[in-house]
Design an enzyme around this catalytic site. Structure first.
Site, PDB file in Angstrom:
ATOM      1  N   THR A 110     133.588  65.998 195.789  1.00 43.84           N
ATOM      2  CA  THR A 110     132.893  65.638 194.574  1.00 43.84           C
ATOM      3  C   THR A 110     133.021  64.153 194.340  1.00 43.84           C
ATOM      4  O   THR A 110     134.083  63.598 194.587  1.00 43.84           O
ATOM      5  CB  THR A 110     133.559  66.383 193.387  1.00 43.84           C
ATOM      6  OG1 THR A 110     133.342  67.768 193.557  1.00 43.84           O
ATOM      7  CG2 THR A 110     133.018  65.926 192.054  1.00 43.84           C
TER       8      THR A 110
ATOM      9  N   ARG B 247     127.757  80.463 189.537  1.00 37.62           N
ATOM     10  CA  ARG B 247     129.081  79.874 189.352  1.00 37.62           C
ATOM     11  C   ARG B 247     128.957  78.431 188.852  1.00 37.62           C
ATOM     12  O   ARG B 247     128.189  77.640 189.369  1.00 37.62           O
ATOM     13  CB  ARG B 247     129.823  79.884 190.687  1.00 37.62           C
ATOM     14  CG  ARG B 247     131.232  79.275 190.670  1.00 37.62           C
ATOM     15  CD  ARG B 247     131.261  77.833 191.116  1.00 37.62           C
ATOM     16  NE  ARG B 247     132.631  77.370 191.392  1.00 37.62           N
ATOM     17  CZ  ARG B 247     132.941  76.107 191.654  1.00 37.62           C
ATOM     18  NH1 ARG B 247     132.016  75.188 191.671  1.00 37.62           N
ATOM     19  NH2 ARG B 247     134.183  75.772 191.903  1.00 37.62           N
TER      20      ARG B 247
ATOM     21  N   GLY C 271     131.380  75.159 188.210  1.00 31.65           N
ATOM     22  CA  GLY C 271     132.716  74.652 188.509  1.00 31.65           C
ATOM     23  C   GLY C 271     133.221  73.724 187.428  1.00 31.65           C
ATOM     24  O   GLY C 271     132.732  73.711 186.292  1.00 31.65           O
ATOM     25  N   ASP C 272     134.187  72.918 187.808  1.00 32.26           N
ATOM     26  CA  ASP C 272     134.752  71.957 186.870  1.00 32.26           C
ATOM     27  C   ASP C 272     133.857  70.732 186.704  1.00 32.26           C
ATOM     28  O   ASP C 272     134.002  69.982 185.737  1.00 32.26           O
ATOM     29  CB  ASP C 272     136.149  71.518 187.330  1.00 32.26           C
ATOM     30  CG  ASP C 272     136.141  70.886 188.722  1.00 32.26           C
ATOM     31  OD1 ASP C 272     135.213  71.170 189.503  1.00 32.26           O
ATOM     32  OD2 ASP C 272     137.067  70.118 189.028  1.00 32.26           O
TER      33      ASP C 272
ATOM     34  N   THR D 266     138.937  66.038 191.644  1.00 33.80           N
ATOM     35  CA  THR D 266     138.206  66.720 192.706  1.00 33.80           C
ATOM     36  C   THR D 266     139.099  67.825 193.227  1.00 33.80           C
ATOM     37  O   THR D 266     140.320  67.767 193.078  1.00 33.80           O
ATOM     38  CB  THR D 266     137.812  65.737 193.831  1.00 33.80           C
ATOM     39  OG1 THR D 266     137.133  66.455 194.867  1.00 33.80           O
ATOM     40  CG2 THR D 266     139.030  65.050 194.433  1.00 33.80           C
ATOM     41  N   GLY D 267     138.488  68.842 193.803  1.00 32.47           N
ATOM     42  CA  GLY D 267     139.296  69.927 194.349  1.00 32.47           C
ATOM     43  C   GLY D 267     138.805  71.281 193.896  1.00 32.47           C
ATOM     44  O   GLY D 267     137.625  71.465 193.609  1.00 32.47           O
ATOM     45  N   ASP D 268     139.744  72.205 193.830  1.00 25.77           N
ATOM     46  CA  ASP D 268     139.427  73.595 193.555  1.00 25.77           C
ATOM     47  C   ASP D 268     139.085  73.789 192.074  1.00 25.77           C
ATOM     48  O   ASP D 268     139.928  74.137 191.260  1.00 25.77           O
ATOM     49  CB  ASP D 268     140.649  74.423 193.939  1.00 25.77           C
ATOM     50  CG  ASP D 268     140.363  75.895 193.893  1.00 25.77           C
ATOM     51  OD1 ASP D 268     139.324  76.279 193.323  1.00 25.77           O
ATOM     52  OD2 ASP D 268     141.184  76.656 194.408  1.00 25.77           O
ATOM     53  N   GLY D 269     137.817  73.576 191.780  1.00 23.99           N
ATOM     54  CA  GLY D 269     137.378  73.548 190.395  1.00 23.99           C
ATOM     55  C   GLY D 269     137.618  74.843 189.639  1.00 23.99           C
ATOM     56  O   GLY D 269     137.876  74.824 188.436  1.00 23.99           O
TER      57      GLY D 269
HETATM   58  C1  SD4 Z   1     134.009  72.304 192.374  1.00 22.91           C
HETATM   59  N1  SD4 Z   1     135.470  70.450 192.043  1.00 22.91           N
HETATM   60  O1  SD4 Z   1     132.877  72.617 192.090  1.00 22.91           O
HETATM   61  C2  SD4 Z   1     134.289  70.878 192.722  1.00 22.91           C
HETATM   62  C3  SD4 Z   1     134.366  70.734 194.181  1.00 22.91           C
HETATM   63  C4  SD4 Z   1     135.235  69.629 194.644  1.00 22.91           C
HETATM   64  O2  SD4 Z   1     136.412  68.623 196.317  1.00 22.91           O
HETATM   65  O3  SD4 Z   1     135.624  68.766 193.947  1.00 22.91           O
HETATM   66  N2  SD4 Z   1     135.612  69.592 195.876  1.00 22.91           N
HETATM   67  O4  SD4 Z   1     134.947  73.103 192.415  1.00 22.91           O
END
Ligand code: SD4
Length: 330
Positions: A194, A222, A224-225, A245-248
């Site tokens: 992201t 869905r 996300g964050d 960034t990451g597991d939203g």
């Molecule tokens: C999400 N945070 O939709 C985003 C994806 C992401 O590194 O940041 N990936 O979960």
């Protein structure tokens, strides 16, 4: 010169940071620069996961989550699971500047964006996203984001049409589910990235923005964050800014960027604030993958991460070009 303006972004998205820098250095506002920066990531599809043609969902469709926040007025604009329009950050800005709302979703977000002059409808699929989806179908749709349901051979598409037809239909059955039959599927958390960006302009005003396709093979619908203020990003000119960034799906349960900015408001150093926000998540979800950058109102920045090595990019007046910082998990 002083330390402002300043641009900070997740990942080594060099062109995006340069675009934001050109904008803010030539006197545009933090909000303008965030739009320029994130757009410069959407157009060339940074990492294949921002803008059109990235991370397909279970039905093979690419959608967009984006948001922008003005840290002076605390206005926010966001679009979630937006279809057929590739300009996520511009759509978010239109919501912020031309509506009383904060977030629009799905097709209705697309209709709004197009009605306000953004290009569309366009097909957000690419050769790459189609191929990725076809290979995923061939691999019996694994990994995916469903849990505690019976796996099926032919997964989806779970369209409204097929559900309303009441005919023979393949679907996942929770009744037949048993944990011994199908535990949560493994998900490769490394396949989605992201852009989340913070800009402090020459006036010291702060803005943040985020744009992403979300998680690869997500369940359609869905969110996300990415479009959630306080989760993927947050800004308050009185305190500072944060991008994530990451597991939203996990991170949005903690509003980590709100946490970071509030910690800095209370005087915590950016490094500690970022580490604390990440640690709060890791205590409950030791396997989560995520990262955060924090920048306080004085321009001091830092990062923290869990489960992967994180990089964030910075451009300030004392640098000749973008500098990339690498952060390793604690
Ligand atoms: C999400 N945070 O939709 C985003 C994806 C992401 O590194 O940041 N990936 O979960």
């Amino acid at each position: 010169g002083g330390k402002f303006p300043l641009v900070v972004s997740t990942w080594p998205f060099l062109e995006a940071v340069r675009a934001a820098w050109r904008s803010v250095d030539s006197g545009f506002s933090a909000v303008d620069a965030v739009v320029e920066g994130c757009s410069a990531c959407e157009e060339p599809r940074c990492d294949g996961t921002v803008g059109p043609g990235g991370s397909p969902d279970e039905n093979g469709e690419t959608t967009i989550d984006a948001m922008i926040m003005n840290g002076v007025t605390m206005e926010v604009g966001a679009v979630a699971a937006m279809r057929y329009v590739s300009d996520g950050i511009r759509a978010a800005r239109l919501v912020m500047q031309h509506t009383e709302h904060t977030m629009l979703v799905g097709e209705q977000a697309s209709i709004f964006a197009i009605s306000m002059g953004l290009p569309g409808p366009t097909n957000l699929s690419s050769e790459e996203s189609r191929e990725k989806w076809i290979n995923w179908k061939k691999s019996k749709c694994q990994p995916n984001f469903r849990k505690n349901v019976m796996p099926i051979d032919d997964c989806g598409p779970y369209s409204l049409e097929s559900i309303l037809s009441f005919g023979e239909r393949t679907c996942l059955s929770t009744k037949r589910a048993g944990l011994d039959q199908s535990g949560p599927y493994h998900v490769d958390r490394h396949n989605h990235d992201t852009i989340s960006m913070a800009v402090i302009d020459k006036m010291g005003h702060i803005a943040v923005g985020t744009s992403t396709n979300g998680a690869t093979f997500k369940i359609p619908g869905r969110v996300g964050d990415g479009p959630i203020a306080g989760s993927s990003a947050y800004a308050d000119t009185e305190a500072g800014a944060c991008g994530a960034t990451g597991d939203g799906d996990i991170m949005m349960r903690f509003l980590p960027c709100y946490q970071v900015v509030e910690s800095m408001r209370l005087g915590m150093e950016p490094k500690l604030a970022a580490q604390d926000a990440i640690a709060r998540i890791a205590r409950k979800y030791p396997n989560f993958v995520g990262a955060i950058f924090a920048v306080n109102k004085n321009g001091i920045h830092a990062g923290a991460c869990h489960g992967w090595t994180f990089q964030y990019s910075v451009r300030s007046p004392d640098m000749d070009d973008v500098v990339v910082y690498t952060v390793v998990p604690e």
